[in-house]
Design a protein around this motif. Sequence first.
Motif, short mmCIF file in Angstrom:
data_model
loop_
_atom_site.label_atom_id
_atom_site.label_comp_id
_atom_site.label_asym_id
_atom_site.label_seq_id
_atom_site.Cartn_x
_atom_site.Cartn_y
_atom_site.Cartn_z
N VAL A 194 0.82 -1.21 0.00
CA VAL A 194 0.00 0.00 0.00
C VAL A 194 0.85 1.26 0.00
CG1 VAL A 194 -1.63 1.34 1.37
CG2 VAL A 194 -2.01 -1.10 1.04
N ILE A 195 1.88 1.30 0.84
CA ILE A 195 2.69 2.51 0.97
C ILE A 195 3.46 2.80 -0.32
CG2 ILE A 195 4.87 1.59 1.85
CD1 ILE A 195 2.97 4.54 3.40
N TYR B 167 0.67 4.87 7.30
CA TYR B 167 -0.13 3.65 7.34
C TYR B 167 -0.18 3.18 8.78
CZ TYR B 167 -1.41 -1.27 6.32
OH TYR B 167 -2.02 -2.50 6.28
N LYS B 168 -1.36 3.01 9.31
CA LYS B 168 -1.51 2.60 10.69
C LYS B 168 -2.51 1.45 10.79
CE LYS B 168 1.12 5.88 12.41
NZ LYS B 168 2.44 5.58 13.02
N ALA B 169 -2.11 0.38 11.49
CA ALA B 169 -3.06 -0.67 11.83
C ALA B 169 -3.83 -0.23 13.06
CB ALA B 169 -2.33 -1.98 12.11
N LYS B 170 -5.14 -0.44 13.04
CA LYS B 170 -5.97 0.04 14.15
C LYS B 170 -5.62 -0.63 15.47
CE LYS B 170 -9.83 1.30 11.17
NZ LYS B 170 -11.21 1.00 10.74
N THR B 171 -5.08 -1.84 15.38
CA THR B 171 -4.73 -2.55 16.61
C THR B 171 -3.52 -1.96 17.31
OG1 THR B 171 -3.48 -4.12 15.25
CG2 THR B 171 -5.73 -4.73 15.88
N GLU B 172 -2.77 -1.09 16.63
CA GLU B 172 -1.58 -0.50 17.24
C GLU B 172 -1.69 1.02 17.41
OE1 GLU B 172 1.11 0.33 13.24
OE2 GLU B 172 1.61 -1.35 14.54
#
Length: 375
Positions: A166-167, A175-180
């Motif tokens: 994606v990046i 880019y961020k994962a919601k879990t982190e």
Amino acid sequence: GCPAITYGARHGCSIAWLTSTRLGRTAVRSARTVGDRPGHPSIMTDDFLFQDEAPSKPTRPDPGLKPWLILIVDDDPEVHAMTRLVMKKFSFAGRAVQFLSAYSAEEALQILRNDPGIAMILLDVVMETDDAGLRLVPRIREELNNDAVRIILRTGQPGQAPEDAVIHGYDINDYKAKTELTAQKLGTATVAALRSYEHITTLQRSRKGMERIVEASNTLFTLRAVDRFAEAVLRELSRVLDIPLDGLVCVPRGQAKTDAQILAGTGRHAGAAGMPLATSVDLDLAGRILTVLRERRHYYADGLLILWLRTSDGRDAAACMHVGRDLDDLEQRLAEVLGSKIAIGFDNLHLYDQLKRAHKATVIALAGLAEYKDP
């Protein structure tokens, strides 16, 4: 989704949304229970998980400054509510934040069309389709031609939208994962995005301003009449700086510079051309303009722009514009660059007038000589 914690992920639970912040700790409600497994205790649906976070230093935004516009694009209403809750006290560079909400990619695109001043987008991947967020990115960059807005992609399913692919494949900025994505990390990412946006927009405004100054110079240098030149000065200042067409241009009278003569006026000063400054404007404004002429320095305060226009023959001039607000640093620099071009224009007018006088004198002298020699 919303900020969640790594702790829950490590213990096998699917993390739902941030529900409250107490005593500097982020509370996250677990969405469901995963069956007992060795080393992975069950976590009940209504339990709260807390992650300690370093307290952020509170800052007080300036109410006189426009807030940063941040667009939240997510199909889950809880994400919008919790993001607003976490960021309600956030500020950067003395400016608070104002959130706009979109619940689909199409709605986000419409908001961006109507409000190009949005600084940052918090964008979910999976909405009306599995890749709605990803498809929105090139439409923002290419269809809307918006290269300035910073896009932070937030996904709850990193496997469906792998970070590396994606990046590299999409023009996003983070880019961020919601879990982190904890509240602290969201704040840090927001600061970085807003700082980048500020730098980009400053460069864009500077380039646009310089292009306008070049165009203004071309216009001003073609004029040969003082009154028309002074009127053009006001129009170009208004156009280059995006300020109201409301001001005057004047030149000092006498060496002491105790008064000035108005060359052109617009707005509240329309019709004042040819009149003395002291009897045409209020005493306070006249005093400030004459102070600029005597002290030979610009004035930026009280909603006014008063430019000292330095000419080579020392006669000088002043251009005063009613802005209604304080100009920022970039606007002041652009005004000074344009002011230097205007001063050159005044010098050209003076030289042109001298040439006309010299030409006229030469013609008269030659006519007289021809008459004297005529038998």
